[in-house]
Design a protein around this motif. Structure first.
Motif, short mmCIF file in Angstrom:
data_model
loop_
_atom_site.label_atom_id
_atom_site.label_comp_id
_atom_site.label_asym_id
_atom_site.label_seq_id
_atom_site.Cartn_x
_atom_site.Cartn_y
_atom_site.Cartn_z
N ARG A 1 0.82 -1.22 0.00
CA ARG A 1 0.00 0.00 0.00
C ARG A 1 0.85 1.27 0.00
O ARG A 1 0.40 2.34 0.42
N GLY A 2 2.12 1.15 -0.47
CA GLY A 2 2.98 2.32 -0.57
C GLY A 2 3.55 2.80 0.74
O GLY A 2 4.13 3.89 0.80
N ARG A 3 3.41 2.01 1.79
CA ARG A 3 3.86 2.45 3.11
C ARG A 3 5.33 2.13 3.39
O ARG A 3 5.91 2.67 4.35
N SER B 1 4.29 -5.18 6.77
CA SER B 1 3.32 -4.61 5.85
C SER B 1 2.14 -5.55 5.60
O SER B 1 2.14 -6.72 6.01
N ASP C 1 -1.23 -5.82 2.37
CA ASP C 1 -1.85 -5.18 1.19
C ASP C 1 -3.29 -4.76 1.49
O ASP C 1 -4.03 -4.36 0.60
N PRO D 1 4.03 -0.73 -4.50
CA PRO D 1 3.16 0.18 -3.72
C PRO D 1 1.70 0.05 -4.12
O PRO D 1 1.12 0.94 -4.74
N ALA E 1 -1.44 -2.80 -10.66
CA ALA E 1 -0.35 -1.83 -10.49
C ALA E 1 0.61 -1.86 -11.67
O ALA E 1 1.02 -2.94 -12.11
N GLU F 1 3.68 -1.27 -11.65
CA GLU F 1 4.94 -1.90 -11.20
C GLU F 1 4.88 -3.42 -11.33
O GLU F 1 5.89 -4.07 -11.59
#
Length: 557
Positions: free
Chosen positions: A502-504, A510, A512, A531, A539, A541
């Motif tokens: 989640r880009g954290r 972490s 998702d 992210p 995504a 990426e």
């Protein structure tokens, strides 16, 4: 007080699950299936068909001239493509009207359609229900729109259900929903004769260039329009909730399918979706992958679609059967080495299906189960892949679910896969939702058969029987399937994981949003953190990582 806090936290988590489900539960309102075919009379009067064809012929002659300077050639190509677009819009409207009014002859004398790669006896209207200019398709579900410049007009050929095999007997479409074909239309003037106009429909997956006189041009293409129309036509995205709650009703959409006809020169990539989802979840991923000419040249993408309310161990059986069935049909002697280089990709619960189908001794999932009065240690043996189980008086699918040979994939990719389970499966809202699942009658019968294998024996406790057959219980970290999957040996092939944070940037702590890192992480293969939330397949990426993996795969043997 502590109990109240615990209750409140549980409610918040439950509402988080519900907020994830609501868009799916409310889905179903979609854009019109196809843009309408219509050309006004005034438009035709302003530029009559005969004049339009004359302009096309003039530019066709210029495009075949080797000595033409590039600015003049570019201008001629732009004019030619524009006029060809106007022409197909008119003839599309004529053909649609002719189909509705049962008029067999609609094209002017001397104008013919030619479908490249078709059997000679087939006519245009015997295969296509419609041909839609890609320029008219509104891209709504895809995040990117990929086109390639060149000669001709990109089209989406719409093929109604039941006519797929007229194109190619090895066209595996989603049953009863119809399919599409990416085409490029070229208006050709054979031998320069004034009274002959040939509208050629060229399958874009078979041909990428076209020669005009002494000059070779790339064919124009619209990669995204075909994907957009395909998922709109099949409507499998709208079946996501139905596939979980009423699995029996989606029998005609289950199995392995592909947008294109089978191409033996390409490596199969099998994509398997997760819970509350459908094969359409891969639309953005495949759109981005096919935009790369190297990927497009060497790979063909296949989708395994299945109703997700059924336990993933059972869906894995249909997954293996589907792959085996398709290969036996297209490569009956198993001589095509591209199948031995197959890549399998699984998202979320689809990753569990993929993981389990790679296990070399899957029967060991039963190692800790007490089946009646039997000690399962006596039956942890590969011979029961072919020999009947001694306690299986009715030869149920229990044997197929746990005694099988793994799928022979050459590379495996997991996307946000809960290898160790998903805690959300234990939330009250999730368990309530799973309680609404109506299992297919065939599986209900299977529950009965397994429960009565012998007069004085039950498989597990009676209250736990349905745990074997619904997907929600099988996703719980404490469920028998997740616990049984632990420690199973998988085939030694290159393996990759793509996991969202989640880009954290807080890995390894972490998540998702649905699956925590500790569940998605495995101890073998490469790992890429992106992210993104649980929909990592959307995504950019993830697409870049898949491109890297697939290009790496081309170099390996």
């Amino acid at each position: 007080m502590q109990g109240l806090i615990t209750w409140w936290n549980q409610c918040c988590r439950s509402w988080h699950v519900l907020s994830l489900l609501m868009p799916v539960m409310l889905s179903g309102c979609s854009a019109p299936l196809l843009p309408p075919a219509y050309v006004s009379a005034s438009e035709r009067e302003a530029l009559p068909d005969a004049k339009l064809i004359s302009l096309l012929k003039q530019d066709w002659a210029l495009l075949g001239n080797k000595r033409l300077d590039e600015p003049t050639r570019a201008a001629a190509l732009a004019r030619y493509n524009h006029h060809a677009y106007l022409l197909i819009c008119r003839y599309r409207a004529d053909i649609k009207a002719a189909i509705n009014e049962q008029r067999p002859h609609v094209l002017p004398q001397g104008v013919t359609f030619k479908q490249d790669g078709f059997p000679a006896h087939l006519r245009f209207r015997e295969v296509y229900e419609d041909v839609v200019p890609a320029q008219d398709v509104e891209i709504e579900s895809l995040q990117d729109h990929f086109t390639e410049p060149g000669l001709g007009v990109p089209l989406v050929g719409v093929i109604p259900a039941g006519k797929e095999n007229k194109l190619d007997r090895h066209h595996f479409a989603i049953t009863s929903r119809g399919t599409v074909q990416a085409l490029t239309m070229v208006v050709e003037f054979p031998n320069g004769k004034d009274n002959q106009v040939c509208i050629r429909l060229i399958p874009r997956n078979r041909q990428s260039k076209f020669k005009v006189g002494g000059v070779t041009y790339p064919l124009a293409a619209d990669i995204s329009a075909t994907i957009e129309v395909y998922w709109n036509l099949t409507r499998v995205k709208e079946d996501r909730m139905l596939g979980m709650l009423r699995p029996q009703e989606l029998r005609d959409t289950s199995g392995l399918s592909s947008i294109d006809s089978y191409n033996p020169k390409k490596i199969p990539v099998i994509l398997t979706h997760g819970l509350l989802s459908s094969a359409g979840t891969f639309d953005n991923l495949v759109n981005r992958l096919l935009a790369d000419p190297v990927i497009r040249e060497h790979y063909q993408f296949w989708y395994f679609n299945y109703p997700t309310g059924v336990a993933w161990t059972i869906s894995a059986r249909y997954y293996r059967d589907s792959i085996r069935k398709v290969r036996n049909e297209v490569d009956p002697h198993h001589t095509n080495k591209n199948w031995d280089r197959m890549v399998v990709v699984g998202h979320s619960m689809g990753g569990l299906i993929t993981h389990y189908s790679q296990c070399v001794e899957p029967w060991k999932m039963l190692r800790n189960r007490n089946i009646g009065k039997l000690d399962m240690d006596d039956y942890m043996d590969a011979r029961y892949i072919t020999e009947p189980l001694p306690f299986s008086g009715k030869q149920s699918n229990l044997q197929k679910d746990y005694y099988f040979r793994p799928v022979n994939a050459a590379r495996v990719v997991y996307l946000a896969t809960p290898h160790k389970g998903a805690p959300m499966a234990q939330y009250s809202i999730t368990r309530w939702l799973m309680g609404l699942v109506e299992l297919p009658q065939t599986i209900v019968q299977e529950v009965f058969n397994i429960a009565t294998l012998q007069q004085d024996m039950l498989l597990l406790e009676p209250s736990k029987l349905t745990e074997w057959f619904t997907s929600g219980d099988q996703l719980s970290p404490e469920g028998y399937s997740i616990q049984g999957l632990k420690g199973l040996t998988v085939r030694n092939v290159p393996t990759h994981s793509v996991i969202g944070d989640r880009g954290r940037g807080d890995t390894p702590d972490s998540s998702d949003g649905v699956v925590p890192y500790w569940s998605s992480h495995i101890s073998w293969g490469s790992e890429k953190i992106v992210p993104a939330d649980h929909s990592v397949q959307d995504a950019p990426e993830t697409a870049e990582e898949l491109k890297r993996i697939l290009k790496e795969h081309l170099k390996s043997r």
